[in-house]
Design an enzyme around this catalytic site. Sequence first.
Site, mmCIF file in Angstrom:
data_model
loop_
_atom_site.group_PDB
_atom_site.id
_atom_site.type_symbol
_atom_site.label_atom_id
_atom_site.label_comp_id
_atom_site.label_asym_id
_atom_site.label_seq_id
_atom_site.Cartn_x
_atom_site.Cartn_y
_atom_site.Cartn_z
ATOM 1 N N HIS A 104 -8.001 -5.818 7.450
ATOM 2 C CA HIS A 104 -7.788 -4.793 8.461
ATOM 3 C C HIS A 104 -8.076 -5.356 9.853
ATOM 4 C CE1 HIS A 104 -6.758 -0.511 9.027
ATOM 5 N NE2 HIS A 104 -7.328 -0.708 10.213
ATOM 6 N N HIS A 124 0.856 -1.184 0.000
ATOM 7 C CA HIS A 124 0.000 0.000 0.000
ATOM 8 C C HIS A 124 0.891 1.233 0.000
ATOM 9 C CE1 HIS A 124 -3.938 1.966 1.610
ATOM 10 N NE2 HIS A 124 -3.187 2.856 0.998
ATOM 11 N N GLU A 184 -2.621 -1.661 -3.128
ATOM 12 C CA GLU A 184 -3.712 -0.888 -2.556
ATOM 13 C C GLU A 184 -3.373 0.587 -2.592
ATOM 14 O OE1 GLU A 184 -5.061 -4.067 0.938
ATOM 15 O OE2 GLU A 184 -4.005 -2.213 1.469
ATOM 16 N N HIS A 232 6.494 4.260 3.903
ATOM 17 C CA HIS A 232 6.848 2.848 4.082
ATOM 18 C C HIS A 232 7.162 2.246 2.712
ATOM 19 C CE1 HIS A 232 2.517 2.913 3.491
ATOM 20 N NE2 HIS A 232 2.293 3.252 4.749
#
Length: 238
Positions: A191, A43, A70, A50
């Site tokens: 999640h 993501h 994502e 990151h």
Amino acid sequence: MTKLSVNINKLATLRNSRGGNVPDLITSAQDIEAFGAEGITIHPRPDERHIRYQDAKDLKKIVTTEFNIEGNPVPKFIDLVLEVKPTQVTLVPDAEDAITSNAGWDTQKHKDFLVDVIKTFKENGIRTSIFVDPDVEMVKGAAKTGTDRIELYTESFAHQFAEGHKEKSIAPFAEAAKMAHQLGLGINAGHDLNLDNIKFFKEHIPHLLEVSIGHALICESIYLGLENVINMYLHRLK
């Protein structure tokens, strides 16, 4: 069997915290696949705090399972996905400064936008998924966008499950999944899913194709070892 896609954002966070290339995302992704995971998820965010955009390009060369990217479909993200051409793109409406994803799409309000973006990705042979809350109306809206799948945002399930409200936690997700299947949508989820709640979730969500798990899996791996955790998830998903 539900497929397990491992989100490696946290490994990138660890790498970036010290500079250099430790842990090596390429080696990590290859090991994760070797241990049995059926997908790699990343993501990237606009600030690249990151996962970096270059990571997506490098991972594309070595991932042999499903590659899922994502993100919020801003122009820079769309360009990246069209260049990399992953197996799947998951559209998430997170703000640039969001610590983590915290809401699904309003598929009715943003229908026209989603229709255009999804059309672009599908014309390039990329499977699409939309991040949605466990709301039947949002699932119905998703079906009108042309998406292939939805990804159920499972934070509320995980929170209520941890408090001991198992039946209450799963009810809206089961209803949303049932509607999605009736409308011909594939069903993903992610999640805050973890080793404690994943088996219960899987058992109560029919037609669950894929779960994407990162933060919990990496944290659990610190204690239990990555290979062990991958196989523990696979066992629970069978």
